[in-house]
Design a protein around this motif. Sequence first.
Motif: not given
Length: 317
Positions: A211-231
Amino acid sequence: LGPTVTVGEILVEIMARTRGEGFLEPIDLTGPYPSGAPAIFIDQCARIGGSAGIVACVGNDDFGRINVERLRRDGADVSAIAVSPDYPTGSAFVRYRGDGSRDFVYNIAKSASGLVSLTREAKTLIGRAGHLHVMGTALSIAEIWTILEYAVEVIRGRGGSISVDPNMRKELLGEGAVGERFARMLDISDLVLPSGEELFTATGTTTEQDALASLFSRGAGEVVVKRGAQGASFFSAAGERADVAAFAVEEVDPTGAGDCFGGAYIACRRLGMPPQTVLDYANAAGARNVTRLGPMEGAGTRAELDRFMADTPRRPA
Ligand code: ATP
Protein backbone atom coordinates in the motif's frame (compact mmCIF):
# COMPACT_ATOMS: atom_id res chain seq x y z
CA LEU A 1 3.04 30.78 2.32
CA GLY A 2 -0.52 31.36 3.57
CA PRO A 3 -3.29 29.59 5.48
CA THR A 4 -4.31 25.95 5.36
CA VAL A 5 -7.67 25.76 3.61
CA THR A 6 -10.30 23.07 3.36
CA VAL A 7 -13.65 22.93 1.58
CA GLY A 8 -16.77 21.10 2.65
CA GLU A 9 -19.72 20.48 4.88
CA ILE A 10 -20.51 22.19 8.16
CA LEU A 11 -23.38 20.78 10.22
CA VAL A 12 -24.49 20.15 13.78
CA GLU A 13 -24.57 16.85 15.57
CA ILE A 14 -27.20 15.98 18.16
CA MET A 15 -26.40 12.89 20.18
CA ALA A 16 -28.32 10.39 22.27
CA ARG A 17 -27.07 10.37 25.85
CA THR A 18 -27.75 6.65 26.14
CA ARG A 19 -26.47 3.81 24.02
CA GLY A 20 -29.06 1.72 22.20
CA GLU A 21 -30.72 1.23 18.85
CA GLY A 22 -32.12 4.10 16.82
CA PHE A 23 -34.62 6.80 17.67
CA LEU A 24 -37.87 4.90 17.86
CA GLU A 25 -38.71 6.04 21.38
CA PRO A 26 -38.18 9.36 23.19
CA ILE A 27 -34.62 9.52 24.52
CA ASP A 28 -32.42 12.12 26.15
CA LEU A 29 -30.44 14.05 23.56
CA THR A 30 -27.46 16.37 23.91
CA GLY A 31 -26.33 19.04 21.49
CA PRO A 32 -26.31 20.75 19.08
CA TYR A 33 -22.55 20.32 18.70
CA PRO A 34 -20.59 22.00 15.88
CA SER A 35 -19.61 19.31 13.36
CA GLY A 36 -18.73 18.25 9.81
CA ALA A 37 -15.38 16.58 9.09
CA PRO A 38 -13.86 19.64 7.34
CA ALA A 39 -15.04 21.91 10.18
CA ILE A 40 -13.51 19.65 12.85
CA PHE A 41 -10.26 19.51 10.89
CA ILE A 42 -9.99 23.28 10.47
CA ASP A 43 -10.97 23.97 14.09
CA GLN A 44 -8.16 21.75 15.40
CA CYS A 45 -5.74 23.26 12.90
CA ALA A 46 -6.61 26.79 14.07
CA ARG A 47 -6.44 25.84 17.77
CA ILE A 48 -2.84 24.71 17.32
CA GLY A 49 -2.06 28.19 16.06
CA GLY A 50 -1.74 27.40 12.38
CA SER A 51 -3.40 29.93 10.11
CA ALA A 52 -6.50 28.10 8.77
CA GLY A 53 -9.76 28.78 6.94
CA ILE A 54 -12.73 26.95 5.44
CA VAL A 55 -14.90 27.38 2.36
CA ALA A 56 -18.40 26.28 3.38
CA CYS A 57 -22.06 27.24 3.65
CA VAL A 58 -24.50 27.33 6.57
CA GLY A 59 -28.12 28.39 6.98
CA ASN A 60 -29.25 31.65 8.53
CA ASP A 61 -30.03 29.90 11.83
CA ASP A 62 -28.59 29.04 15.22
CA PHE A 63 -27.13 25.75 13.92
CA GLY A 64 -25.07 27.80 11.49
CA ARG A 65 -24.18 30.45 14.04
CA ILE A 66 -22.98 27.93 16.65
CA ASN A 67 -20.47 26.64 14.06
CA VAL A 68 -19.29 30.00 12.77
CA GLU A 69 -18.86 31.36 16.30
CA ARG A 70 -16.90 28.28 17.44
CA LEU A 71 -14.57 28.44 14.46
CA ARG A 72 -14.11 32.19 14.86
CA ARG A 73 -13.43 31.82 18.62
CA ASP A 74 -10.81 29.18 17.90
CA GLY A 75 -8.99 31.41 15.43
CA ALA A 76 -10.14 30.04 12.06
CA ASP A 77 -10.79 32.34 9.10
CA VAL A 78 -14.60 32.25 8.65
CA SER A 79 -14.76 34.87 5.88
CA ALA A 80 -15.54 32.23 3.21
CA ILE A 81 -18.44 30.60 5.08
CA ALA A 82 -21.49 31.72 3.08
CA VAL A 83 -24.92 32.04 4.71
CA SER A 84 -27.82 30.66 2.67
CA PRO A 85 -31.05 32.66 3.03
CA ASP A 86 -33.10 29.71 1.74
CA TYR A 87 -31.89 26.50 3.37
CA PRO A 88 -31.21 25.47 6.99
CA THR A 89 -27.87 24.22 8.30
CA GLY A 90 -27.62 20.43 8.03
CA SER A 91 -27.95 18.24 11.10
CA ALA A 92 -27.18 14.66 12.06
CA PHE A 93 -28.76 12.79 14.97
CA VAL A 94 -26.45 10.07 16.26
CA ARG A 95 -26.94 7.20 18.65
CA TYR A 96 -24.22 4.75 19.58
CA ARG A 97 -25.15 1.09 19.94
CA GLY A 98 -23.62 -1.07 22.64
CA ASP A 99 -21.03 -2.48 20.16
CA GLY A 100 -19.80 1.01 19.17
CA SER A 101 -21.59 1.12 15.79
CA ARG A 102 -23.87 4.09 15.17
CA ASP A 103 -27.40 4.83 13.98
CA PHE A 104 -27.96 8.15 12.18
CA VAL A 105 -30.84 10.35 11.12
CA TYR A 106 -29.48 12.88 8.63
CA ASN A 107 -31.03 16.19 7.56
CA ILE A 108 -28.28 17.13 5.16
CA ALA A 109 -29.39 16.48 1.55
CA LYS A 110 -31.72 19.48 1.38
CA SER A 111 -29.68 21.73 3.64
CA ALA A 112 -27.25 24.63 3.21
CA SER A 113 -24.34 22.34 4.15
CA GLY A 114 -23.79 21.01 0.61
CA LEU A 115 -24.47 24.33 -1.15
CA VAL A 116 -20.86 25.41 -1.13
CA SER A 117 -20.03 27.70 -4.04
CA LEU A 118 -17.06 29.63 -5.34
CA THR A 119 -17.98 33.02 -3.91
CA ARG A 120 -15.77 36.10 -4.08
CA GLU A 121 -14.74 35.45 -0.46
CA ALA A 122 -13.88 31.83 -1.29
CA LYS A 123 -11.67 32.95 -4.19
CA THR A 124 -9.94 35.47 -1.93
CA LEU A 125 -9.22 32.86 0.77
CA ILE A 126 -8.03 30.27 -1.75
CA GLY A 127 -5.92 32.94 -3.47
CA ARG A 128 -3.98 33.46 -0.21
CA ALA A 129 -3.70 29.77 0.76
CA GLY A 130 -0.47 27.83 1.14
CA HIS A 131 -1.98 24.38 1.72
CA LEU A 132 -5.16 22.56 0.65
CA HIS A 133 -6.53 19.71 2.75
CA VAL A 134 -9.10 17.54 0.98
CA MET A 135 -11.64 15.49 2.92
CA GLY A 136 -12.89 12.30 1.26
CA THR A 137 -16.42 13.14 2.45
CA ALA A 138 -16.39 16.26 0.24
CA LEU A 139 -15.53 14.32 -2.94
CA SER A 140 -19.07 12.95 -3.35
CA ILE A 141 -20.57 16.44 -3.80
CA ALA A 142 -20.12 17.68 -7.41
CA GLU A 143 -20.21 21.40 -6.50
CA ILE A 144 -17.49 20.93 -3.89
CA TRP A 145 -15.34 19.01 -6.34
CA THR A 146 -15.51 21.97 -8.76
CA ILE A 147 -14.16 24.24 -6.00
CA LEU A 148 -11.49 21.72 -5.05
CA GLU A 149 -10.27 21.53 -8.65
CA TYR A 150 -10.04 25.32 -8.70
CA ALA A 151 -8.22 25.35 -5.36
CA VAL A 152 -5.75 22.67 -6.50
CA GLU A 153 -4.87 24.76 -9.54
CA VAL A 154 -4.48 28.04 -7.62
CA ILE A 155 -2.63 26.63 -4.60
CA ARG A 156 -0.30 24.48 -6.71
CA GLY A 157 0.36 27.55 -8.87
CA ARG A 158 1.48 29.39 -5.72
CA GLY A 159 3.85 26.58 -4.82
CA GLY A 160 1.56 25.34 -2.03
CA SER A 161 1.07 21.76 -0.85
CA ILE A 162 -1.90 19.34 -0.81
CA SER A 163 -3.05 16.62 1.58
CA VAL A 164 -5.94 14.15 1.43
CA ASP A 165 -7.79 12.20 4.11
CA PRO A 166 -9.64 9.33 2.35
CA ASN A 167 -12.32 9.38 5.10
CA MET A 168 -15.16 7.99 3.01
CA ARG A 169 -17.29 4.88 2.55
CA LYS A 170 -15.20 2.24 0.89
CA GLU A 171 -17.91 1.38 -1.68
CA LEU A 172 -17.42 4.86 -3.16
CA LEU A 173 -13.64 4.67 -3.49
CA GLY A 174 -13.34 2.36 -6.45
CA GLU A 175 -16.09 3.40 -8.83
CA GLY A 176 -17.75 6.20 -10.78
CA ALA A 177 -17.10 9.91 -10.50
CA VAL A 178 -16.22 9.75 -6.81
CA GLY A 179 -13.67 7.00 -7.42
CA GLU A 180 -12.10 9.04 -10.25
CA ARG A 181 -11.93 12.17 -8.08
CA PHE A 182 -10.31 10.17 -5.32
CA ALA A 183 -7.79 8.62 -7.72
CA ARG A 184 -6.91 12.12 -8.94
CA MET A 185 -6.39 13.29 -5.36
CA LEU A 186 -4.01 10.40 -4.73
CA ASP A 187 -2.06 11.39 -7.85
CA ILE A 188 -1.59 15.01 -6.81
CA SER A 189 -1.33 14.89 -3.00
CA ASP A 190 1.96 15.42 -1.17
CA LEU A 191 0.59 13.85 1.97
CA VAL A 192 -2.03 11.09 2.48
CA LEU A 193 -3.64 10.40 5.87
CA PRO A 194 -5.51 7.08 5.69
CA SER A 195 -6.80 4.99 8.57
CA GLY A 196 -5.42 1.45 8.71
CA GLU A 197 -8.24 -0.01 6.63
CA GLU A 198 -8.42 2.89 4.16
CA LEU A 199 -4.77 2.23 3.35
CA PHE A 200 -5.87 -1.02 1.69
CA THR A 201 -9.21 0.07 0.20
CA ALA A 202 -7.61 3.18 -1.30
CA THR A 203 -4.81 1.23 -2.99
CA GLY A 204 -6.41 -2.15 -3.66
CA THR A 205 -3.52 -3.88 -1.90
CA THR A 206 -3.42 -6.28 1.03
CA THR A 207 -0.15 -5.52 2.81
CA GLU A 208 1.05 -2.29 4.36
CA GLN A 209 4.29 -2.45 2.39
CA ASP A 210 2.46 -2.73 -0.97
CA ALA A 211 0.00 0.00 0.00
CA LEU A 212 2.80 2.40 0.90
CA ALA A 213 4.73 1.53 -2.28
CA SER A 214 1.58 2.24 -4.29
CA LEU A 215 1.03 5.66 -2.68
CA PHE A 216 4.67 6.68 -3.01
CA SER A 217 4.74 5.59 -6.67
CA ARG A 218 1.80 7.94 -7.30
CA GLY A 219 3.79 10.87 -5.97
CA ALA A 220 3.02 11.19 -2.25
CA GLY A 221 6.04 12.23 -0.23
CA GLU A 222 4.53 11.30 3.10
CA VAL A 223 1.90 8.83 4.36
CA VAL A 224 0.53 8.90 7.90
CA VAL A 225 -1.48 5.88 9.00
CA LYS A 226 -4.08 6.38 11.75
CA ARG A 227 -4.53 3.26 13.85
CA GLY A 228 -7.25 4.26 16.34
CA ALA A 229 -6.47 2.90 19.81
CA GLN A 230 -3.19 1.50 18.39
CA GLY A 231 -1.66 4.94 17.73
CA ALA A 232 -0.24 6.04 14.38
CA SER A 233 2.76 5.77 12.03
CA PHE A 234 4.57 8.15 9.71
CA PHE A 235 6.32 6.99 6.54
CA SER A 236 8.22 9.09 4.00
CA ALA A 237 9.06 8.31 0.40
CA ALA A 238 12.71 8.66 1.43
CA GLY A 239 12.32 5.64 3.74
CA GLU A 240 11.95 7.36 7.13
CA ARG A 241 9.52 5.92 9.65
CA ALA A 242 8.17 7.08 13.02
CA ASP A 243 5.60 5.37 15.25
CA VAL A 244 3.63 6.45 18.30
CA ALA A 245 1.82 4.30 20.84
CA ALA A 246 -1.72 5.49 21.59
CA PHE A 247 -2.54 7.34 24.79
CA ALA A 248 -4.46 5.28 27.35
CA VAL A 249 -7.78 7.14 27.45
CA GLU A 250 -11.38 6.23 28.03
CA GLU A 251 -13.17 6.55 24.69
CA VAL A 252 -16.37 8.51 25.33
CA ASP A 253 -17.09 9.51 21.70
CA PRO A 254 -14.80 8.40 18.84
CA THR A 255 -16.31 10.77 16.25
CA GLY A 256 -13.84 13.38 15.01
CA ALA A 257 -10.64 11.67 16.19
CA GLY A 258 -9.30 11.32 12.66
CA ASP A 259 -10.18 14.91 11.77
CA CYS A 260 -8.50 16.29 14.92
CA PHE A 261 -5.49 14.09 14.25
CA GLY A 262 -5.29 15.48 10.70
CA GLY A 263 -5.81 19.10 11.79
CA ALA A 264 -3.05 18.90 14.37
CA TYR A 265 -0.76 17.02 11.98
CA ILE A 266 -1.05 19.57 9.17
CA ALA A 267 -0.82 22.57 11.52
CA CYS A 268 2.31 21.27 13.28
CA ARG A 269 3.89 20.13 10.02
CA ARG A 270 3.37 23.56 8.50
CA LEU A 271 4.85 25.19 11.61
CA GLY A 272 8.03 23.31 10.75
CA MET A 273 8.18 20.80 13.62
CA PRO A 274 10.15 17.55 13.10
CA PRO A 275 8.15 14.42 12.07
CA GLN A 276 8.20 12.75 15.52
CA THR A 277 6.91 15.93 17.23
CA VAL A 278 4.23 16.39 14.59
CA LEU A 279 3.11 12.78 15.11
CA ASP A 280 3.07 13.23 18.90
CA TYR A 281 0.79 16.27 18.72
CA ALA A 282 -1.53 14.60 16.19
CA ASN A 283 -1.72 11.43 18.32
CA ALA A 284 -2.57 13.57 21.36
CA ALA A 285 -5.19 15.59 19.47
CA GLY A 286 -7.00 12.44 18.30
CA ALA A 287 -6.87 10.85 21.76
CA ARG A 288 -7.96 13.99 23.63
CA ASN A 289 -10.93 14.38 21.31
CA VAL A 290 -12.32 10.91 22.02
CA THR A 291 -12.49 11.73 25.74
CA ARG A 292 -15.24 14.36 25.21
CA LEU A 293 -18.81 14.06 24.01
CA GLY A 294 -19.26 15.96 20.72
CA PRO A 295 -17.26 15.77 17.48
CA MET A 296 -14.91 18.73 18.10
CA GLU A 297 -15.33 19.39 21.84
CA GLY A 298 -11.96 17.81 22.62
CA ALA A 299 -9.91 19.71 20.03
CA GLY A 300 -6.99 21.25 21.89
CA THR A 301 -4.69 24.24 21.81
CA ARG A 302 -0.97 23.56 21.80
CA ALA A 303 -0.82 24.24 25.55
CA GLU A 304 -3.76 21.89 26.21
CA LEU A 305 -2.13 19.17 24.14
CA ASP A 306 1.19 19.69 25.97
CA ARG A 307 -0.63 19.23 29.28
CA PHE A 308 -2.54 16.21 27.93
CA MET A 309 0.73 14.56 26.81
CA ALA A 310 2.39 15.24 30.15
CA ASP A 311 -0.57 13.86 32.16
CA THR A 312 -1.70 10.85 30.09
CA PRO A 313 0.03 7.47 30.08
CA ARG A 314 0.49 5.56 26.80
CA ARG A 315 -0.91 2.15 26.03
CA PRO A 316 1.75 -0.56 25.83
CA ALA A 317 3.03 -0.65 22.20
P1 ATP B 1 -12.80 8.96 12.39
O1 ATP B 1 -13.66 8.17 13.32
O2 ATP B 1 -12.74 10.41 12.79
O3 ATP B 1 -13.10 8.74 10.92
P2 ATP B 1 -10.23 7.73 11.71
O4 ATP B 1 -10.60 6.32 11.45
O5 ATP B 1 -9.87 8.61 10.58
O6 ATP B 1 -11.35 8.43 12.65
P3 ATP B 1 -8.73 6.93 14.05
O7 ATP B 1 -7.62 6.02 13.71
O8 ATP B 1 -9.96 6.37 14.65
O9 ATP B 1 -9.05 7.82 12.75
O10 ATP B 1 -8.20 8.04 15.06
C1 ATP B 1 -7.19 8.96 14.68
C2 ATP B 1 -6.11 8.98 15.73
O11 ATP B 1 -6.66 9.44 16.99
C3 ATP B 1 -5.46 7.64 16.03
O12 ATP B 1 -4.43 7.35 15.10
C4 ATP B 1 -4.94 7.88 17.45
O13 ATP B 1 -3.77 8.67 17.39
C5 ATP B 1 -6.07 8.71 18.06
N1 ATP B 1 -7.11 7.85 18.67
C6 ATP B 1 -8.30 7.51 18.14
N2 ATP B 1 -8.99 6.70 18.97
C7 ATP B 1 -8.23 6.54 20.07
C8 ATP B 1 -8.38 5.82 21.31
N3 ATP B 1 -9.47 5.10 21.59
N4 ATP B 1 -7.37 5.87 22.21
C9 ATP B 1 -6.26 6.60 21.96
N5 ATP B 1 -6.05 7.29 20.82
C10 ATP B 1 -7.01 7.27 19.88
